[in-house]
Scaffold this active site. Structure first.
Site, short mmCIF file in Angstrom:
data_model
loop_
_atom_site.label_atom_id
_atom_site.label_comp_id
_atom_site.label_asym_id
_atom_site.label_seq_id
_atom_site.Cartn_x
_atom_site.Cartn_y
_atom_site.Cartn_z
N TRP A 102 0.81 -1.21 0.00
CA TRP A 102 0.00 0.00 0.00
C TRP A 102 0.85 1.26 0.00
CZ3 TRP A 102 -4.20 -1.43 -1.89
CH2 TRP A 102 -4.74 -2.68 -1.58
N ASP A 172 -0.89 7.02 6.24
CA ASP A 172 -2.05 6.20 5.91
C ASP A 172 -2.27 5.24 7.07
OD1 ASP A 172 -3.88 4.37 4.97
OD2 ASP A 172 -2.72 3.77 3.21
N LYS A 196 -12.05 -1.06 7.94
CA LYS A 196 -11.31 -2.05 8.71
C LYS A 196 -11.56 -1.88 10.22
CE LYS A 196 -7.82 -2.10 5.06
NZ LYS A 196 -8.15 -3.40 4.46
#
Length: 361
Positions: A102, A172, A196
């Site tokens: 990511w 992030d 999440k």
């Protein structure tokens, strides 16, 4: 559902209490005669949800009035582009910590906008260990430093965050926001897809320091400008109303569970339970992440052989364990144990893995 154990990596599990409350209010939200899915984002009913959620986030993260909380769309993937569009201006360089899939995607998007530099990389460790962040070489012309606090695919997590001095630190936190206490004031911008730890897919939380907005160019499209969304209190266009509503229910649930500190204790217990099984299996199971970088959110592992892994996956699914097949690019097992996953579900998984080894080891 009593015999189903949800370990999906995202969208992930939601607390039973939150789902029940949403179900009870779905057709008639607090007696207004309409569903939360139907009401205007300009209505008093929605504004109450919207501003309460923003305030709860600020309170739980210990944020001052210097910060704004936004509810945006497009997931973290849009933020990969929005961050450099807003802050990677001419003559500046964006610094990236490349610690996995990511963070790599974020870096790739920034390269399309301007000049970038990889400040640290986990490539030599096959992204199974967080790179050393203690002595980053940060040029004075750097626009910002970007990192990903938890990489879900290989299951690694930052233990501590770098000191970037006067250079804004952007993170992030899609897979570990509000899972443990952090010193949020060290960051100039935090973003996280909600699906999440904070709710369903469809809304992205962005937390931005107001002083950073001075760097946003006037020439970028309004919908892509953080300044636009701050000035309109995240109501510039229709927000993802239902997703924000679910986030607010989830935030209330976290408060009732002891806040972020309560989440941290629970998450540590869950992770230790599963890692104990892996570490004491005599090699039958093998954890993928280096021990000093292990994630409390995503426990990744392999079994003793591909044949054994296939057998284990079949039996797990037969017993009601969901979402344990690893990412399609990796192929291992992954137990995602986000905030809403109960300790009892992790205990059931640990017991099953132990019993499976006894039968097949």
């Amino acid at each position: 559902m009593a015999n189903t154990y949800n370990f999906n990596a995202g969208p992930g599990a939601l607390p039973a209490e939150v789902l029940q409350e949403a179900q009870e209010e779905l057709r008639n939200y607090q007696g207004i005669g309409a569903s939360i899915l139907e009401i205007s984002h300009r209505s008093k009913a929605y504004e109450g949800i919207h501003y309460e959620a923003q305030q709860l986030i600020k309170e739980m993260m210990g944020l001052s009035s210097d910060y704004e909380v936004l509810f945006l769309y497009g997931g973290a993937s849009l933020q990969f582009s929005m961050v450099p569009i807003n802050f990677l201006t001419e003559g500046k360089i964006a610094g990236y910590v490349h610690c996995g899939t990511w963070s790599g995607k974020a870096w790739q998007e920034a390269q399309k906008i301007g000049q970038t530099l990889v400040l640290a990389s986990g490539e030599k460790q096959s992204y199974k260990q967080m790179p050393d962040l203690s002595n980053l070489n940060i040029p004075k012309e750097m626009a910002y430093v970007h990192l990903t606090s938890n990489e879900t695919i290989d299951g690694i997590q930052c233990r501590s965050f770098p000191d970037t001095g006067h250079v804004p630190l952007i993170v992030d936190m899609s897979s570990d926001i509000l899972s443990r206490p952090i010193e949020a004031s060290r960051f100039s911008l935090i973003y996280a897809g909600a699906q999440k730890n904070l709710g369903p897919a469809g809304v992205t939380i962005v937390i931005v320091r107001r002083s950073l907005l001075e760097r946003v160019p006037e020439t970028i499209p309004g919908i892509l400008s953080y300044r636009t969304h701050v000035n309109h209190h995240s109501l510039y266009s229709t927000p993802p109303v239902f997703s924000v509503y679910m986030v607010n229910l989830m935030l209330r649930w976290i408060v009732n569970q002891g806040g972020v500190q309560g989440m941290a204790v629970r998450n540590q217990q869950k992770a230790e339970l599963l890692y104990h099984v892996l570490d004491n299996s005599g090699g039958f199971y093998k954890g993928l992440a280096y021990k000093d970088s292990r994630s409390m959110m995503n426990v990744t592992f392999r079994a003793s052989s591909p044949e054994m892994e296939n057998k284990l996956l079949v039996e797990l699914e037969q017993e009601g364990f969901m979402g344990l097949k690893g990412h399609r690019d990796a192929g291992h097992f992954r137990a995602s144990i986000y905030n809403a996953v109960p300790y009892e579900h992790c205990k059931a998984l640990a017991d099953f893995l132990t019993e499976f080894q006894k039968r097949n080891g």
